[in-house]
Design a protein around this motif. Sequence first.
Motif, mmCIF file in Angstrom:
data_model
loop_
_atom_site.group_PDB
_atom_site.id
_atom_site.type_symbol
_atom_site.label_atom_id
_atom_site.label_comp_id
_atom_site.label_asym_id
_atom_site.label_seq_id
_atom_site.Cartn_x
_atom_site.Cartn_y
_atom_site.Cartn_z
ATOM 1 N N GLN A 290 -4.068 -7.055 -2.221
ATOM 2 C CA GLN A 290 -5.031 -6.635 -1.207
ATOM 3 C C GLN A 290 -5.212 -5.118 -1.236
ATOM 4 O OE1 GLN A 290 -6.728 -8.848 0.745
ATOM 5 N NE2 GLN A 290 -5.683 -10.466 -0.412
ATOM 6 N N GLY B 61 -5.786 -3.088 -6.013
ATOM 7 C CA GLY B 61 -6.710 -3.806 -6.880
ATOM 8 C C GLY B 61 -6.908 -3.080 -8.195
ATOM 9 N N LEU B 62 -7.047 -1.756 -8.137
ATOM 10 C CA LEU B 62 -7.223 -0.959 -9.355
ATOM 11 C C LEU B 62 -5.978 -1.000 -10.231
ATOM 12 C CD1 LEU B 62 -9.116 2.165 -7.958
ATOM 13 C CD2 LEU B 62 -10.030 0.392 -9.467
ATOM 14 N N GLU C 63 0.842 -1.203 0.000
ATOM 15 C CA GLU C 63 0.000 0.000 0.000
ATOM 16 C C GLU C 63 0.872 1.247 0.000
ATOM 17 O OE1 GLU C 63 -3.061 0.820 -0.260
ATOM 18 O OE2 GLU C 63 -4.136 -1.091 -0.132
ATOM 19 N N LYS D 78 -13.759 -7.490 -6.799
ATOM 20 C CA LYS D 78 -13.081 -7.075 -5.571
ATOM 21 C C LYS D 78 -12.986 -5.558 -5.453
ATOM 22 C CE LYS D 78 -9.307 -9.188 -4.436
ATOM 23 N NZ LYS D 78 -7.945 -9.792 -4.543
ATOM 24 N N THR D 79 -12.887 -4.885 -6.592
ATOM 25 C CA THR D 79 -12.685 -3.426 -6.578
ATOM 26 C C THR D 79 -13.966 -2.656 -6.911
ATOM 27 O OG1 THR D 79 -11.959 -3.580 -8.893
ATOM 28 C CG2 THR D 79 -10.244 -3.599 -7.190
ATOM 29 N N ASP D 80 -15.075 -3.379 -7.069
ATOM 30 C CA ASP D 80 -16.363 -2.761 -7.394
ATOM 31 C C ASP D 80 -16.264 -1.963 -8.694
ATOM 32 O OD1 ASP D 80 -19.059 -2.283 -7.000
ATOM 33 O OD2 ASP D 80 -18.721 -0.446 -5.859
ATOM 34 N N GLN D 81 -15.624 -2.581 -9.707
ATOM 35 C CA GLN D 81 -15.414 -1.902 -10.983
ATOM 36 C C GLN D 81 -15.942 -2.726 -12.154
ATOM 37 O OE1 GLN D 81 -13.921 1.171 -11.678
ATOM 38 N NE2 GLN D 81 -14.075 1.532 -9.489
ATOM 39 N N SER E 40 -23.262 -6.310 -7.368
ATOM 40 C CA SER E 40 -22.992 -4.885 -7.603
ATOM 41 C C SER E 40 -24.271 -4.084 -7.851
ATOM 42 C CB SER E 40 -22.056 -4.727 -8.808
ATOM 43 O OG SER E 40 -20.877 -5.465 -8.641
ATOM 44 N N PRO F 153 -8.147 -1.708 -2.128
ATOM 45 C CA PRO F 153 -8.784 -1.163 -3.333
ATOM 46 C C PRO F 153 -7.808 -0.493 -4.295
ATOM 47 C CG PRO F 153 -9.339 0.153 -1.397
ATOM 48 C CD PRO F 153 -8.656 -1.073 -0.899
ATOM 49 N N LYS F 154 -6.820 0.224 -3.783
ATOM 50 C CA LYS F 154 -5.892 0.929 -4.663
ATOM 51 C C LYS F 154 -5.026 -0.041 -5.447
ATOM 52 C CE LYS F 154 -5.636 5.255 -2.057
ATOM 53 N NZ LYS F 154 -4.756 6.206 -1.338
#
Length: 384
Positions: free
Chosen positions: A96, A101-102, A56, A135-138, A177, A98-99
């Motif tokens: 692991q 993951g993107l 991170e 996982k990243t809601d994308q 989602s 969100p960042k």
Amino acid sequence: MQVPPVFIDVSPEDQAQELRIYLKSLGAEISEEKSVKGIEDDLHKIIGVCEACFKEGQEPEVEMVLNDIVSIMVLIPADRSENIILAFCQKLLKAQGPKLGLVCLRALWLLFQSLDETSPMRYHVYYHLILIAEKTDQVKSVFQDIEHLKQQFAPCPPTSEQLQILYRLLHQVLLKSNHSEQAAKVMIELLGTYTDKNASHAREDAIKCIVSALGDPNTFLLDPLLALKPVKFLEGELIHDLLNIFVSENLATYLKFYQEHKEFVTSQGLNHEKNMQKMRLLSFMQLAETNPEISFDVIERELQIKAEEVEAFIIEVLKTKLVRARMDQAARKVYVSSTMHRTFGRAQWQQLRDLLHSWKSNLSMVQEGMKNVTAAQLEMLNQQ
């Protein structure tokens, strides 16, 4: 999703060695020397420890490493890259946060775009893209709609089995989602992949499709489901009976079914109160098909609601745009101008045919009338 192309002005072997040195500096168990077995073995070893950079706060460095790996990977001949690509996809799933993951999503999208359109590995990369998008809601940045998905794979379509696996995953992710409408379309597409020979094996998918459609508060046109081969194989089962009620029956029929099969309805994860609300809307649509005027008394009786709830219910109906109508509180009536049909069978096609014929005749009359008016005006001008 847009990602910039990566241009590296060094040989793949030197690039791999730089990655080795960098990952080793982060504590990865890897030597700094190139593999004597060649670039493919280098990649396997680099991918095996690349999570050393998954930290991170260091997303730019992570993206640089992953893009470097992709730029080397796409140079490997297709017949020797399968295991490397799968290993890379699996490794990115372990990131692991969100960042990160993107970052992984962008790197995998770059790989997907960089692979030849005829490569069968694009399917596997896309499948993992959906997993990371979940996982990243994308998910909507990867999946637009069914047509776009088919275009992506037009040069090299996946097998029916692969499509079924992908559609099941997409259905699950879209539901999670809150994209229920798209999820329903994906499920219908999934059932469409079965043939007469294997439709009987699609029982679980067919049941999921029906339950999703019944439970979706925005899905009202359920008639097309009955034509799907896997759904036809459910005829005689309770879930098929319930679907038929939502397709063409009224609230009273649903309530009778529920009284006799409460445990079944609950076991499918369906909510009785929501089912009743949906059946009230569908029953009102049915009333509106044949009654241009509907009294509040009829609505109370047929939909089993209290007098003081009628106006609020009608407002809810109008919000759905399923029915176009005007409410007259003083006369305690609803005046219907149009409604969506719950089923669209032979009778509806005949009605549409008659309407088009009438429209065509009216246009002809208007055209003839305009000709007469034009002729009269020309005659008047000539006389002057």
